[in-house]
Design a protein around this motif. Structure first.
Motif, PDB file in Angstrom:
ATOM      1  N   THR A 134     -21.783  28.228  21.003  1.00 38.42           N
ATOM      2  CA  THR A 134     -22.426  29.145  20.058  1.00 38.42           C
ATOM      3  C   THR A 134     -21.471  29.620  18.976  1.00 38.42           C
ATOM      4  O   THR A 134     -21.840  29.702  17.809  1.00 38.42           O
ATOM      5  CB  THR A 134     -22.998  30.357  20.821  1.00 38.42           C
ATOM      6  N   ARG A 135     -20.235  29.936  19.334  1.00 37.19           N
ATOM      7  CA  ARG A 135     -19.295  30.507  18.362  1.00 37.19           C
ATOM      8  C   ARG A 135     -18.870  29.487  17.308  1.00 37.19           C
ATOM      9  O   ARG A 135     -18.363  29.872  16.255  1.00 37.19           O
ATOM     10  CB  ARG A 135     -18.063  31.076  19.068  1.00 37.19           C
ATOM     11  N   THR A 136     -19.027  28.184  17.589  1.00 39.98           N
ATOM     12  CA  THR A 136     -18.648  27.167  16.603  1.00 39.98           C
ATOM     13  C   THR A 136     -19.857  26.389  16.098  1.00 39.98           C
ATOM     14  O   THR A 136     -19.685  25.421  15.360  1.00 39.98           O
ATOM     15  CB  THR A 136     -17.626  26.188  17.207  1.00 39.98           C
ATOM     16  N   SER A 185     -19.301  26.607  10.265  1.00 38.63           N
ATOM     17  CA  SER A 185     -19.668  27.414  11.431  1.00 38.63           C
ATOM     18  C   SER A 185     -20.525  28.600  11.001  1.00 38.63           C
ATOM     19  O   SER A 185     -20.248  29.258   9.995  1.00 38.63           O
ATOM     20  CB  SER A 185     -18.402  27.914  12.138  1.00 38.63           C
ATOM     21  N   LEU A 187     -20.778  31.476  12.391  1.00 36.55           N
ATOM     22  CA  LEU A 187     -19.978  32.700  12.457  1.00 36.55           C
ATOM     23  C   LEU A 187     -19.085  32.836  11.237  1.00 36.55           C
ATOM     24  O   LEU A 187     -18.951  33.925  10.663  1.00 36.55           O
ATOM     25  CB  LEU A 187     -19.141  32.685  13.739  1.00 36.55           C
ATOM     26  N   ASP A 188     -18.480  31.727  10.793  1.00 34.86           N
ATOM     27  CA  ASP A 188     -17.641  31.761   9.593  1.00 34.86           C
ATOM     28  C   ASP A 188     -18.479  32.055   8.349  1.00 34.86           C
ATOM     29  O   ASP A 188     -18.020  32.730   7.424  1.00 34.86           O
ATOM     30  CB  ASP A 188     -16.910  30.429   9.415  1.00 34.86           C
ATOM     31  N   ARG A 191     -19.021  35.744   8.266  1.00 31.36           N
ATOM     32  CA  ARG A 191     -17.776  36.416   7.871  1.00 31.36           C
ATOM     33  C   ARG A 191     -17.560  36.296   6.369  1.00 31.36           C
ATOM     34  O   ARG A 191     -17.189  37.266   5.698  1.00 31.36           O
ATOM     35  CB  ARG A 191     -16.586  35.789   8.611  1.00 31.36           C
ATOM     36  N   GLU A 219     -12.432  27.903  15.199  1.00 35.95           N
ATOM     37  CA  GLU A 219     -12.733  29.078  14.397  1.00 35.95           C
ATOM     38  C   GLU A 219     -11.617  29.338  13.389  1.00 35.95           C
ATOM     39  O   GLU A 219     -10.435  29.106  13.665  1.00 35.95           O
ATOM     40  CB  GLU A 219     -12.876  30.316  15.287  1.00 35.95           C
ATOM     41  N   GLU A 239     -16.866  40.491  15.678  1.00 30.56           N
ATOM     42  CA  GLU A 239     -15.924  39.912  16.633  1.00 30.56           C
ATOM     43  C   GLU A 239     -16.247  40.334  18.056  1.00 30.56           C
ATOM     44  O   GLU A 239     -15.979  39.605  19.017  1.00 30.56           O
ATOM     45  CB  GLU A 239     -14.479  40.342  16.287  1.00 30.56           C
ATOM     46  N   LYS A 241     -19.282  40.934  19.266  1.00 31.86           N
ATOM     47  CA  LYS A 241     -20.581  40.458  19.733  1.00 31.86           C
ATOM     48  C   LYS A 241     -20.408  39.332  20.737  1.00 31.86           C
ATOM     49  O   LYS A 241     -19.485  38.535  20.661  1.00 31.86           O
ATOM     50  CB  LYS A 241     -21.432  39.969  18.552  1.00 31.86           C
ATOM     51  N   ARG A 242     -21.329  39.309  21.689  1.00 31.73           N
ATOM     52  CA  ARG A 242     -21.342  38.234  22.674  1.00 31.73           C
ATOM     53  C   ARG A 242     -22.307  37.156  22.213  1.00 31.73           C
ATOM     54  O   ARG A 242     -23.448  37.432  21.891  1.00 31.73           O
ATOM     55  CB  ARG A 242     -21.766  38.772  24.037  1.00 31.73           C
ATOM     56  N   PHE A 243     -21.822  35.924  22.156  1.00 31.34           N
ATOM     57  CA  PHE A 243     -22.654  34.806  21.700  1.00 31.34           C
ATOM     58  C   PHE A 243     -22.849  33.805  22.823  1.00 31.34           C
ATOM     59  O   PHE A 243     -21.983  33.675  23.679  1.00 31.34           O
ATOM     60  CB  PHE A 243     -21.997  34.117  20.497  1.00 31.34           C
TER      61      PHE A 243
END
Length: 243
Positions: A134-136, A185, A187-188, A191, A219, A239, A241-243
């Protein structure tokens, strides 16, 4: 022993803002500043806390107290699993005085794809996988997963936009063919949207120096200067948050 027998004995304490020895103002200052830092609000010193607290005590025991109590009653109903007809909307004015209670109506349903109906409370949960954590997960992969989860990946349907809070990070009429953005990403992308809210002339850097082919897919590490407290708070929440 069960229930209240395990609770410690509590003693009632009257709030006194002018007594330095009781620690009331010190506690409120510390607690309120922790919350202020979380939401990008400028912190206050003990003197400002004392000034504000002296003004809000009358409000706390009237309208605020009433609204808090009514909200707690509805929360208890929700925990009990009561039907919708047992809940109440409250309209209150202590100045008139006026009290009115109405039963809520079900959320309006709108027609979706494949004959399904939806309300504003419906949501789609997208989970990552071992191949696409999820984070990537890229923005393009996220869009495809949304379409698949909604059951319209084989239909001639597009996602109009993707937003995070006040930031629009994708619009099909702008970014539909933007392979660079779709390959970034998710997430990126969020950001970048938060950081680029300020003028581009501000001093900031997205730390990317020394990146190698082996770093691809990992990341980014951000080193940012001259951000507002609100931006820093949003990045901090992101940062955590749970993904």
């Amino acid at each position: 022993k069960t229930g209240a027998s395990f609770l410690p004995r509590l003693n009632l304490a009257d709030f006194e803002k002018d007594d330095e020895s009781n620690g009331h103002v010190a506690f409120i200052t510390a607690a309120s500043n922790l919350r202020a830092m979380s939401y990008g609000i400028p912190p206050a010193d003990a003197m400002e806390t004392r000034r504000i607290a002296g003004r809000i005590v009358p409000a706390m025991i009237t309208t605020t107290g009433l609204v808090s109590a009514l909200s707690c009653l509805e929360l208890v109903k929700m925990l009990m699993g009561l039907p919708l007809g047992m809940y109440r909307n409250a309209f209150v004015s202590l100045a008139l005085p006026f009290f009115a209670f109405t039963a809520p109506v079900p959320a309006e349903e709108v027609m979706g794809v494949n004959g399904k109906t939806h309300t504003i409370w419906d949501r789609i949960t997208v989970k990552g996988s071992s191949k696409s954590p999820t984070r990537t997960m890229t923005l393009g992969k996220f869009v495809k997963k949304i379409l698949k989860k909604a059951g319209c990946d084989g239909e001639d349907i597009e996602i109009a936009s993707v937003s995070y809070g006040p930031f629009m990070i994708y619009a099909n009429f702008l970014h539909g063919d933007d392979d660079e953005l779709l390959g970034t990403s998710l997430l990126d992308t969020v950001r970048d949207a938060v950081i680029s809210e300020e003028d581009d002339d501000d001093e900031m850097s997205l730390f990317d120096e020394g990146a190698t082919a082996e770093d691809e897919g990992k990341e980014k590490t951000y080193v940012v200067n001259n951000l507002t407290n609100e931006q820093k708070a949003m990045l901090s929440k992101l940062e955590q948050k749970r993904f």
